[in-house]
Every structure is written in C-alpha cells, then in structure tokens.
Design a protein around this motif. Structure first.
Motif, PDB file in Angstrom:
ATOM      1  N   ASN A 198       0.827  -1.206   0.000  1.00  0.00           N
ATOM      2  CA  ASN A 198       0.000   0.000   0.000  1.00  0.00           C
ATOM      3  C   ASN A 198       0.855   1.245   0.000  1.00  0.00           C
ATOM      4  OD1 ASN A 198      -2.790  -0.320  -0.006  1.00  0.00           O
ATOM      5  ND2 ASN A 198      -2.753  -1.103   2.081  1.00  0.00           N
ATOM      6  N   SER A 199       1.973   1.180   0.723  1.00  0.00           N
ATOM      7  CA  SER A 199       2.830   2.349   0.852  1.00  0.00           C
ATOM      8  C   SER A 199       3.995   2.299  -0.125  1.00  0.00           C
ATOM      9  CB  SER A 199       3.393   2.454   2.271  1.00  0.00           C
ATOM     10  OG  SER A 199       2.349   2.502   3.210  1.00  0.00           O
ATOM     11  N   ASN A 200       4.685   1.151  -0.165  1.00  0.00           N
ATOM     12  CA  ASN A 200       5.871   1.038  -1.020  1.00  0.00           C
ATOM     13  C   ASN A 200       5.905  -0.296  -1.748  1.00  0.00           C
ATOM     14  OD1 ASN A 200       7.431   3.467  -0.200  1.00  0.00           O
ATOM     15  ND2 ASN A 200       7.345   2.489   1.795  1.00  0.00           N
ATOM     16  N   GLY A 226       3.192   0.601   6.481  1.00  0.00           N
ATOM     17  CA  GLY A 226       2.758   1.972   6.689  1.00  0.00           C
ATOM     18  C   GLY A 226       1.317   2.043   7.164  1.00  0.00           C
ATOM     19  N   THR A 227       0.418   1.408   6.402  1.00  0.00           N
ATOM     20  CA  THR A 227      -1.003   1.520   6.719  1.00  0.00           C
ATOM     21  C   THR A 227      -1.545   0.303   7.461  1.00  0.00           C
ATOM     22  OG1 THR A 227      -1.548   0.555   4.570  1.00  0.00           O
ATOM     23  CG2 THR A 227      -1.464   2.952   4.697  1.00  0.00           C
ATOM     24  N   ARG A 228      -0.749  -0.737   7.580  1.00  0.00           N
ATOM     25  CA  ARG A 228      -1.251  -1.933   8.238  1.00  0.00           C
ATOM     26  C   ARG A 228      -0.102  -2.748   8.849  1.00  0.00           C
ATOM     27  NH1 ARG A 228      -4.018  -5.556   3.847  1.00  0.00           N
ATOM     28  NH2 ARG A 228      -3.433  -7.231   5.252  1.00  0.00           N
ATOM     29  N   ALA A 236       7.539  14.707   8.919  1.00  0.00           N
ATOM     30  CA  ALA A 236       7.424  13.831  10.092  1.00  0.00           C
ATOM     31  C   ALA A 236       7.946  12.442   9.746  1.00  0.00           C
ATOM     32  CB  ALA A 236       5.970  13.756  10.558  1.00  0.00           C
ATOM     33  N   GLU A 237       7.623  11.973   8.552  1.00  0.00           N
ATOM     34  CA  GLU A 237       8.087  10.635   8.165  1.00  0.00           C
ATOM     35  C   GLU A 237       9.606  10.596   8.061  1.00  0.00           C
ATOM     36  OE1 GLU A 237       6.702   9.080   4.404  1.00  0.00           O
ATOM     37  OE2 GLU A 237       7.372   7.056   4.912  1.00  0.00           O
ATOM     38  N   SER A 238      10.189  11.670   7.501  1.00  0.00           N
ATOM     39  CA  SER A 238      11.652  11.589   7.377  1.00  0.00           C
ATOM     40  C   SER A 238      12.319  11.755   8.740  1.00  0.00           C
ATOM     41  CB  SER A 238      12.156  12.537   6.285  1.00  0.00           C
ATOM     42  OG  SER A 238      12.461  13.765   6.815  1.00  0.00           O
ATOM     43  N   THR A 239      11.734  12.528   9.652  1.00  0.00           N
ATOM     44  CA  THR A 239      12.280  12.625  11.019  1.00  0.00           C
ATOM     45  C   THR A 239      12.196  11.262  11.699  1.00  0.00           C
ATOM     46  OG1 THR A 239      11.559  14.914  11.167  1.00  0.00           O
ATOM     47  CG2 THR A 239      12.014  13.799  13.248  1.00  0.00           C
ATOM     48  N   LYS A 240      11.058  10.593  11.512  1.00  0.00           N
ATOM     49  CA  LYS A 240      10.866   9.264  12.112  1.00  0.00           C
ATOM     50  C   LYS A 240      11.930   8.282  11.618  1.00  0.00           C
ATOM     51  CE  LYS A 240       7.975   6.543  10.124  1.00  0.00           C
ATOM     52  NZ  LYS A 240       6.765   5.938   9.549  1.00  0.00           N
ATOM     53  N   LYS A 241      12.194   8.290  10.321  1.00  0.00           N
ATOM     54  CA  LYS A 241      13.218   7.375   9.782  1.00  0.00           C
ATOM     55  C   LYS A 241      14.588   7.710  10.355  1.00  0.00           C
ATOM     56  CE  LYS A 241      11.009   6.443   5.329  1.00  0.00           C
ATOM     57  NZ  LYS A 241      11.155   6.598   3.873  1.00  0.00           N
ATOM     58  N   LEU A 257      15.216   8.854  13.199  1.00  0.00           N
ATOM     59  CA  LEU A 257      15.270   8.394  14.594  1.00  0.00           C
ATOM     60  C   LEU A 257      15.506   6.885  14.710  1.00  0.00           C
ATOM     61  CD1 LEU A 257      12.442  10.607  16.116  1.00  0.00           C
ATOM     62  CD2 LEU A 257      14.857  10.625  16.802  1.00  0.00           C
ATOM     63  N   SER A 258      15.366   6.168  13.601  1.00  0.00           N
ATOM     64  CA  SER A 258      15.692   4.734  13.638  1.00  0.00           C
ATOM     65  C   SER A 258      17.196   4.539  13.612  1.00  0.00           C
ATOM     66  CB  SER A 258      15.090   4.011  12.427  1.00  0.00           C
ATOM     67  OG  SER A 258      13.696   3.952  12.550  1.00  0.00           O
ATOM     68  N   LEU A 259      17.889   5.515  13.062  1.00  0.00           N
ATOM     69  CA  LEU A 259      19.343   5.398  12.941  1.00  0.00           C
ATOM     70  C   LEU A 259      20.074   6.123  14.057  1.00  0.00           C
ATOM     71  CD1 LEU A 259      20.127   5.887   9.137  1.00  0.00           C
ATOM     72  CD2 LEU A 259      20.529   3.861  10.542  1.00  0.00           C
TER      73      LEU A 259
HETATM   74  P1  ATP Z   1       1.492  -1.014   4.001  1.00  0.00           P
HETATM   75  O1  ATP Z   1       1.060  -1.961   2.925  1.00  0.00           O
HETATM   76  O2  ATP Z   1       1.270  -1.488   5.390  1.00  0.00           O
HETATM   77  O3  ATP Z   1       0.981   0.376   3.818  1.00  0.00           O
HETATM   78  P2  ATP Z   1       4.085  -1.351   2.805  1.00  0.00           P
HETATM   79  O4  ATP Z   1       4.338  -2.777   3.004  1.00  0.00           O
HETATM   80  O5  ATP Z   1       3.631  -0.889   1.487  1.00  0.00           O
HETATM   81  O6  ATP Z   1       3.083  -0.862   3.924  1.00  0.00           O
HETATM   82  P3  ATP Z   1       6.680  -0.644   3.883  1.00  0.00           P
HETATM   83  O7  ATP Z   1       7.725  -0.016   3.043  1.00  0.00           O
HETATM   84  O8  ATP Z   1       6.891  -1.997   4.393  1.00  0.00           O
HETATM   85  O9  ATP Z   1       5.357  -0.457   3.097  1.00  0.00           O
HETATM   86  O10 ATP Z   1       6.426   0.286   5.164  1.00  0.00           O
HETATM   87  C1  ATP Z   1       6.249   1.654   5.010  1.00  0.00           C
HETATM   88  C2  ATP Z   1       6.342   2.305   6.361  1.00  0.00           C
HETATM   89  O11 ATP Z   1       7.641   2.084   6.921  1.00  0.00           O
HETATM   90  C3  ATP Z   1       6.174   3.805   6.276  1.00  0.00           C
HETATM   91  O12 ATP Z   1       5.335   4.244   7.319  1.00  0.00           O
HETATM   92  C4  ATP Z   1       7.581   4.317   6.450  1.00  0.00           C
HETATM   93  O13 ATP Z   1       7.603   5.608   7.024  1.00  0.00           O
HETATM   94  C5  ATP Z   1       8.145   3.297   7.409  1.00  0.00           C
HETATM   95  N1  ATP Z   1       9.617   3.270   7.389  1.00  0.00           N
HETATM   96  C6  ATP Z   1      10.428   3.092   6.316  1.00  0.00           C
HETATM   97  N2  ATP Z   1      11.714   3.139   6.684  1.00  0.00           N
HETATM   98  C7  ATP Z   1      11.728   3.355   8.021  1.00  0.00           C
HETATM   99  C8  ATP Z   1      12.759   3.510   8.999  1.00  0.00           C
HETATM  100  N3  ATP Z   1      14.041   3.474   8.646  1.00  0.00           N
HETATM  101  N4  ATP Z   1      12.380   3.699  10.290  1.00  0.00           N
HETATM  102  C9  ATP Z   1      11.085   3.738  10.650  1.00  0.00           C
HETATM  103  N5  ATP Z   1      10.081   3.623   9.779  1.00  0.00           N
HETATM  104  C10 ATP Z   1      10.390   3.442   8.470  1.00  0.00           C
END
Ligand code: ATP
Length: 581
Positions: free
Chosen positions: A24-26, A216-218, A283-288, A290-292
């Motif tokens: 859904n997200s990537n 991302g969404t699930r 916010a998403e790039s700040t969150k990423k 913070l993982s590192l």
């Molecule tokens: P879905 O189908 O649940 O929407 P997906 O399987 O398509 O997700 P993924 O790439 O597995 O997508 O997950 C996307 C999520 O992971 C996003 O919310 C993104 O911000 C988060 N994400 C990606 N890299 C990191 C990271 N380094 N640290 C924290 N979160 C991250």
C-alpha cells in the motif's frame, strides 16, 4: 489458488523473472544473481518505491517523485490504492486517501478521477483501481527491465495473507494487462521467511517463526511452522490502526503543537491541506532518522502563512510520545502467538519485516516479550539481520528464480505445498526413551514435532543399553509451560532487582521502567516441558543385542494415519504397524 495461477503461460526459455512486493505504501523489485537475491534500485536510486502515481501536464510520475507531488498536486496523485483492488467501494477504508485523489464508487469496483492528459481543457480521466495498478506495475517492470538490460516478462508477487481470491484475481489480471506473467502469488510472511532460509549459507531447521510485518497503513503478524523445509501458517492477525502512518501522526501532532506555541497566531498547520502534507512528509523523514540516530531534526520551509519552522527531537522523547502505538505492536504479536495456541517459549525466531520494523524500540520491546532463546531478527538486535524493507522482495525473487524453469501448468502444483497452508499434525508424535526403569523416569523423545506438514517421515535412533526384549512405546506428546514460583523471602532481593531494572533501562523513560519493575517483581521461572499423551502403538523387539541401537521410524500420511516401524540397527527383522488417522 486457482485464480492466482498464471493465465497465459510463457515457455520457460522466454522468461525473465523477478520478485515484486506491491505494498500500500511502497513496492520493491528484486532479482537473483549468483544464487543471491538483490533488490533493484529504480531510475531515482530508490529501493523502496512509493506505490504512488502522479500526473502533471500529461506526464506520469511514479515512486518518490510522485510522492513529492502530494504537496503541490494532491488531486492528480493516486496513493494507497493496493488494498482497494478487487473490492467494492462500500467495503474499503478510504482514510489514507484524504490527502490524495479520492476513491469513488464505480460499479463493482473503485476508481479515481485525475487529469492525466496535457492541456488546460483536456477532460479528466476516470481510472479504475485495476487500471491504476496496471499503470503502476508497468512502471515497476520498466525500471527492472532497464536495470537488467532485458525485458522482464514474469514475476512472483507477494500479497497479504488475507487477500481473498477476488483480490488475487484482480491483481493477476492487472499484471496481465501490463504484459506481466504472474508465476505465483506468495504470502508476505512466507516471502520474508524465504529471504532468510533461501540464503546460500542458511541451515534449514525445524522451527516456529513469528513474522511481524510492520508497514505503513497496516500491520500483519503470522505464526509459521517450518518443518523439513515446508512452511505452514498456523495463525495470522491483521491490524489497520497500528502502522508507520500512526507513528507519523504522533510526530505531526507533536511538532504542530510546538509550532503553534512558538508562533501564536500563525494557525494550526494541521487545518490546511498543503501545510498538513508538508508536515506529514517531514514527520516521516524525522521518524526514519530516529531509527538510525538518537537525535533528529524537523524542518519545513513556509509551513503555514510563510512561517518557517525548525526543531529537533531525541529518540527518548519520541519513544515516550509514541508509546501507545508501540504497545499496540506488542499486543498484536502476543495475540498472534496465542491464536496459534502457542506460548512465547515455543517461538524460535521473530522476523521483523516492513519499513516500520527498522524502529529500534519495537525490536527492543519484542526482545523483552520473548525468552532469550528466541532470535529477534531485526537490524538493532541481530547482527546479520537482512534489511526489513527488502525481505519480501528478496523472498519473492528467490521463489521466482526457483520456479521460472517450470511449465506454467506445473507451477501451481509443484510449489503449492511449500508456501501455503497444508494439513499438519497438532501434537507431537514420539517415543518413550528406553533408558528408564520406572514410570517416573519416562522421558518423551519427540520424533515428529507438532505442526509438521504432512505427509512426513522421521526417524530416531535410541540406545537400548540392556538389550534383551525391548518395548518401544509410541505416544503423542504436547508441551506445557511449567511455572516455578520464586522463593517468597529476602527483602533485600527486591532492592537488588530495582537496581538491576534501572541498570538495564538507563535509556528508558520512567514509565517504561515501571512496567519492567512489575514484571521483575513476579519473576518466575517458565519452561517448556513435554507432557506424555495417548499411547498410539507399542512395539516389542525380541532379543536385542546388548548396547545396540533401536531405530524407530514414524510416517504420518496425508490423511494423518501413522505408520510405525521399529528395528534393531544392523539387526535382523523388525516390527511394522499402521494406525488409522
Ligand atoms: P502497508 O502496505 O502497510 O501500507 P508497505 O508494506 O507498502 O506498507 P513498507 O515499506 O513496508 O510499506 O512500510 C512503510 C512504512 O515504513 C512507512 O510508514 C515508512 O515511514 C516506514 N519506514 C520506512 N523506513 C523506516 C525507517 N528506517 N524507520 C522507521 N520507519 C520506516
């Protein structure tokens, strides 16, 4: 599975196959070189390619470029559409599409209206979600073809475990319209397991694996039994509340409030669509970040009314404000184990998969849920962990390279069992070891572990030190958790524990340590022990030589009937019996 098989098969020699994960997200694309799976970067250098299309002046953008257009061109940008495929409008959750082209009802399906042609006066197009998927897959496949220098014709694509036949059929049809042969659809958790088990150096062992697929969404969690290289899905749970987007929201709220405090009168950036989109991306790039690192910056030009905003946050603060979401992940994993009828002590491995699985706090929490014997395969807890964002695509690529040699009609049959739910045993089947003299000494030796996909055949060698007439008893066994309470004394013990908890949790905020404290207080020993169940068969071997070994083979057939054979190793004769299922 019938619907998910290939429609128009190509000759194996005509194929160039890749693995695709379509989220859904990537999404990601991967291929196999020298027996190793490798994720392919697209033209922009991205390995995680946002599942987004955007149209500007008749040009189509995809991936990160399209994602950036969520700020300036949201109405012509289609995002978060994967889960709408094969669904009717009334059964979809459009929450995540608020900030992009809105899904609309279109008969049996869902559509989006976007201006995808050049010119001011060009009429907008209404695209079904299938058409959007086809266009998106075409872009993915083009990127892969360009990288490989030859046309990609075929793919193994991953899907969530709860994708129904209609959704699978819609995906296969959308791929076919993009000129892509779907060799097979495999479930996301099995793809993640394959990415680990398919490594050339991997040892295939019997194990129970929890795959926590945090996107991302699930978030989807599956409990998988691996027995003799066969995978059986024992339980799955799905959640649409806790995911990466929920973590973004926590940071968006945090920084929006801080902005308003510092800029009284500038307004709430969450109430303006463009400001909200900027807030979300940052916010998403700040969150990423913070993982590192333990600190990250947050900076947006002209957030609202021309006012710039810059700030920072440290990981500890982030973990405190996002605590509810993190606890949601914990509950999800625990409920999956429970649903499988297992205990955390039964789990050998936890694979963290998906983008959100990069978050160190989530892995640390799982570390404290499971016993030390459980491997937590995440970047922050396991040195040779595979990048969680790449697991599924790699697994799909390995599967693709394995089956691309097959004729289309053979694929479904020959690979079905390895990757889908097959009948399996519930209890273990084993023998009572021969050493003990009294009933109290009876020790259960598992031969066929519980959750073994059938048919299966396992053999053990037991020693018969005494020789003579030996009785082999074949029994069912199941595990139970033996709890030993600690000795109720020693007051100073409590203080020592408190000190230990503080030590271990230096980085934590006080709320977290409180929890740990509670757990510490009722620290009790929990261990998995075998309980001997019903006797299935008894085999008497006469005149066994002193010190000889007895070989016991147990075969469980597909109908769950059992064949037992017992014989003296290098001796003559033996006993064989069949038990109905
Ligand atoms: P879905 O189908 O649940 O929407 P997906 O399987 O398509 O997700 P993924 O790439 O597995 O997508 O997950 C996307 C999520 O992971 C996003 O919310 C993104 O911000 C988060 N994400 C990606 N890299 C990191 C990271 N380094 N640290 C924290 N979160 C991250």
């Amino acid at each position: 599975m019938g619907d998910s098989g290939p429609k128009a098969g190509l000759e194996p020699s005509e194929r160039t196959a890749i693995g695709i994960t379509f989220g859904n997200s990537n999404s990601s694309i991967a291929h196999v070189v020298d027996d190793k799976a490798e994720v392919i970067a697209n033209e922009d250098g991205d390995r995680q390619i946002p599942t987004i299309l955007s149209y500007v002046d008749g040009d189509e953008y995809y991936g990160q470029q399209a994602k950036n257009f969520l700020v300036r061109n949201p109405t012509n940008t289609v995002a978060y559409f994967r889960d709408f495929l094969g669904k009717e409008f009334k059964s979809i959750d459009p929450t995540h599409s608020h900030a992009s082209a809105h899904p609309q009802e279109a008969g049996e399906t869902v559509s989006f209206t976007v201006k995808d042609k050049e010119g001011e006066e060009a009429a907008p197009s209404t695209l079904s979600v299938s058409e959007v998927t086809t266009r998106y897959l075409r872009r993915l496949v083009n990127s892969a073809s360009e990288y490989l220098g030859k046309k990609v014709t075929s793919a193994v694509i991953t899907v969530p475990t709860n994708f129904n036949d209609k959704q699978k059929a819609a995906l296969v049809a959308a791929a076919a319209a993009a000129d892509l042969e779907v060799l097979q659809l495999i479930s996301e958790p099995v793809a993640a397991v394959l990415a680990y088990d398919g490594r050339p150096q991997a040892k295939i062992e019997d194990k129970i694996i929890v795959v926590a697929e945090l996107g991302g969404t699930r978030s989807d969690v599956a409990v998988v039994a691996s027995r003799g290289g066969m995978y059986t899905i024992l339980a799955t749970v799905h959640d649409y509340e806790y995911g990466g987007v929920a973590l973004d929201k926590v940071l968006m709220d945090h920084f929006a409030k801080e902005f308003m405090k510092k800029n009284a009168g500038a307004g709430d950036p969450r109430e303006n669509a463009r400001s909200l989109a900027k807030l979300r991306l940052e916010a998403e790039s700040t969150k990423k970040a913070l993982s590192l690192g333990t600190n990250a910056s947050f900076s947006v030009e002209s957030l609202i009314g021309g006012v710039d905003f810059a700030s920072t946050i440290n990981r500890l603060r982030y973990e405190t404000i996002a605590r509810t979401v993190f606890e949601g992940f914990n509950r999800l994993v625990e409920s999956a184990v429970k649903k499988a009828g297992l205990d955390v002590l039964d789990v050998d491995e936890v694979i963290l998969s998906g983008g959100t699985a990069h978050t160190p706090r989530i892995a640390a929490n799982f570390r404290s849920i499971f016993p030390p014997s459980t491997r937590i395969l995440a970047p922050s807890t396991y040195a040779s962990a595979i990048n969680p964002s790449e697991l599924q695509a790699r697994g799909a690529a390995l599967q693709a390279s394995l089956i691309q040699e097959y004729e289309a009609e053979d694929i479904d049959q020959s690979t079905h069992a390895a990757v889908t739910t097959v009948p399996h045993t519930t209890n273990a089947i084993g023998v009572i070891a021969l050493g003990g003299d009294t009933a109290a000494d009876e020790v259960f030796v598992p031969v066929v572990p519980p959750e073994t996909a059938v048919p299966a055949r396992r053999t053990v060698h037991l020693s018969a030190p005494g020789g003579g007439d030996v009785l082999v008893r074949v029994v069912e066994g199941n595990t139970h958790i033996k709890v030993t309470k600690p000795e109720p004394k020693a007051k100073e013990n409590g203080d020592a524990k408190a000190a230990k908890a503080e030590d271990a949790d230096e980085e934590d905020d006080s709320d977290f340590s409180e929890d740990e404290d509670e757990e510490e207080e009722e620290e009790e020993k929990r261990e998995k022990v075998w309980k001997i169940g019903a006797t299935l068969a008894e085999a008497g071997l006469k005149g066994v030589s002193k010190g000889a070994k007895v070989e016991v083979s147990i075969t469980v057939n597909a109908d769950l009937s059992v064949i037992v054979t017992a014989r003296e190793v290098s001796g003559k004769g033996g006993v064989r019996g069949t038990l109905p299922s």
